[in-house]
Scaffold this active site. Structure first.
Site, mmCIF file in Angstrom:
data_model
loop_
_atom_site.group_PDB
_atom_site.id
_atom_site.type_symbol
_atom_site.label_atom_id
_atom_site.label_comp_id
_atom_site.label_asym_id
_atom_site.label_seq_id
_atom_site.Cartn_x
_atom_site.Cartn_y
_atom_site.Cartn_z
ATOM 1 N N ASP A 5 0.817 -1.211 0.000
ATOM 2 C CA ASP A 5 0.000 0.000 0.000
ATOM 3 C C ASP A 5 0.853 1.264 0.000
ATOM 4 O O ASP A 5 1.883 1.341 0.669
ATOM 5 C CB ASP A 5 -0.847 -0.031 1.284
ATOM 6 N N HIS A 6 0.445 2.235 -0.810
ATOM 7 C CA HIS A 6 1.120 3.542 -0.850
ATOM 8 C C HIS A 6 2.620 3.412 -1.097
ATOM 9 O O HIS A 6 3.426 4.079 -0.449
ATOM 10 C CB HIS A 6 0.886 4.328 0.450
ATOM 11 N N GLY A 56 -7.298 8.642 8.217
ATOM 12 C CA GLY A 56 -7.413 8.953 9.636
ATOM 13 C C GLY A 56 -8.865 9.245 10.001
ATOM 14 O O GLY A 56 -9.737 9.326 9.142
ATOM 15 N N HIS A 67 -9.563 5.307 -0.407
ATOM 16 C CA HIS A 67 -8.659 5.267 0.747
ATOM 17 C C HIS A 67 -9.334 6.008 1.895
ATOM 18 O O HIS A 67 -10.334 6.688 1.706
ATOM 19 C CB HIS A 67 -7.309 5.906 0.380
ATOM 20 N N GLY A 68 -8.756 5.829 3.104
ATOM 21 C CA GLY A 68 -9.316 6.569 4.228
ATOM 22 C C GLY A 68 -10.677 6.066 4.653
ATOM 23 O O GLY A 68 -11.557 6.848 4.996
ATOM 24 N N SER A 91 -11.639 4.491 7.443
ATOM 25 C CA SER A 91 -12.027 4.725 8.840
ATOM 26 C C SER A 91 -12.716 6.071 9.009
ATOM 27 O O SER A 91 -12.279 7.076 8.438
ATOM 28 C CB SER A 91 -10.784 4.686 9.747
ATOM 29 N N ASN A 135 -9.957 0.974 1.628
ATOM 30 C CA ASN A 135 -8.816 0.769 2.528
ATOM 31 C C ASN A 135 -9.146 1.198 3.957
ATOM 32 O O ASN A 135 -9.723 2.272 4.166
ATOM 33 C CB ASN A 135 -7.622 1.585 2.037
ATOM 34 N N THR A 170 -6.812 2.915 10.308
ATOM 35 C CA THR A 170 -6.946 3.525 11.645
ATOM 36 C C THR A 170 -7.912 2.744 12.537
ATOM 37 O O THR A 170 -7.620 2.497 13.711
ATOM 38 C CB THR A 170 -7.410 4.993 11.512
HETATM 39 O O1 G3H Z 1 -4.081 3.133 2.857
HETATM 40 C C1 G3H Z 1 -4.654 2.964 3.923
HETATM 41 C C2 G3H Z 1 -5.973 3.550 4.177
HETATM 42 O O2 G3H Z 1 -6.235 4.522 3.224
HETATM 43 C C3 G3H Z 1 -6.151 3.927 5.587
HETATM 44 O O3 G3H Z 1 -7.136 4.872 5.818
HETATM 45 O O4 G3H Z 1 -6.611 4.917 8.268
HETATM 46 O O5 G3H Z 1 -8.457 6.312 7.324
HETATM 47 O O6 G3H Z 1 -8.703 3.825 7.473
HETATM 48 P P1 G3H Z 1 -7.757 4.983 7.296
HETATM 49 ZN ZN ZN Z 2 -4.461 5.098 1.949
#
Ligand code: G3H
Ligand code: ZN
Length: 289
Positions: free
Chosen positions: A82-83, A186, A213-214, A216, A235, A238
């Site tokens: 990832d990333h 986050g 992504h993101g 959470s 994805n 967090t």
């Molecule tokens: O690549 C990982 C995710 O984009 C994490 O996003 O921490 O907001 O769940 P998140």
């Molecule tokens: Zn991400």
């Protein structure tokens, strides 16, 4: 669908309008919680590790632990790097045995991003890797529990442009595209509605596999709407970190004299499992193995 590739699962998810959550892990116990949830829900699993994790939870460790759990459970479990910010780090992941690669070229000028992404795709095919994810519009935030922080205010320029997205997919040859339509890395004190209209515009450009992504902190109903519009991967990191560490803190509070990890960590495994079960339910991948 056993024996199918990750891309086959994405194709099925797109057709049936469900998604695979990618669960980011950085230790064996988080991974165990993910696997236990996958077994209970009879869900295919997609596990992610990022460059930040790689110093501690090394690619070789991740590949071998996933191989162990695949053999132990007979579940389809895929591993995505990832990333990845460079060709080199992604090549190391491919050599280690990852099933998928995410080239996050969002900090490069578009043409340079496309050039590197093309090289990553060529390399991936040589390693029989079925999925390369590309990214050109950064998802802001910070992979942490930012409950006390206001979400960044987004302007139209922050969202993925559907015309650029179509050009990017055509020129780079990547299989999936990470899009910015309002999710944030986050968990923040506030959230703002996803830009579903922009997601529809991107999907209308014929881009088949969209990635959020993101995950959470994103309202469940909005995620479900996004999955109806073509998102096949969400994805999540967090949520699993918060579950793991809150449970560990509780274990240590309840047993201040305890020093044995095998007594302190099971609560964290169980907490991660519960969060993963919730996410599998949101994404709709129950009984999809
Ligand atoms: O690549 C990982 C995710 O984009 C994490 O996003 O921490 O907001 O769940 P998140
Ligand atoms: Zn991400």
């Amino acid at each position: 669908m056993k024996g199918k590739s990750l891309k086959d699962y994405f194709a099925n998810a797109r057709k049936e309008k469900w998604a695979l959550a990618q669960f980011n892990v950085s230790c064996a116990e988080q991974l165990q919680g993910v696997v236990e949830a996958g077994v209970q829900a009879r869900s295919p699993l997609l596990v992610g590790t990022s460059e930040g994790d790689a110093g501690f939870f090394t690619p070789s460790l991740a590949v071998n632990l996933v191989a162990f759990w695949k053999k132990e459970t007979d579940l389809p479990i895929f591993l995505n790097f990832d990333h990845g910010k460079s060709y080199e780090v992604l090549e190391r992941a491919a050599l280690a045995g990852y099933d998928a690669l995410h080239f996050d070229g969002s900090r490069f000028p578009l043409e340079e991003n496309i050039t590197i992404a093309k090289r990553v795709v060529e390399m991936a095919r040589k390693h029989h890797i079925s999925v390369v994810e590309g990214e050109f519009s950064e998802v802001p935030g910070g992979h942490s529990d930012l409950h006390n922080q206001e979400a960044p205010v987004l302007t139209d320029q922050d969202y993925t442009d559907s015309v650029v997205a179509a050009e990017f997919m055509k020129k780079s040859g990547v299989d999936t595209l990470a899009v910015m339509v309002g999710t944030l890395h986050g968990i923040f004190k506030t959230t703002q509605p996803l830009n579903i209209k922009r997601l529809q515009e991107i999907a209308l450009r014929g881009i088949q596999f969209l990635v959020l992504h993101g995950g959470s902190g994103t309202p469940e109903q909005e995620l479900k709407e996004a999955i109806q519009e073509g998102v096949v991967k969400v994805n999540v990191s967090t949520d699993l970190r918060v579950a793991f560490t809150n449970a560990l803190k509780e274990s240590m509070r309840e047993n201040p004299a305890e020093i044995a990890p095998y007594n302190l960590l099971p609560k964290s495994v169980a907490a991660v499992k519960q969060v993963v079960l919730t996410w599998i339910g949101i994404c709709g991948s129950v009984n999809k193995i």
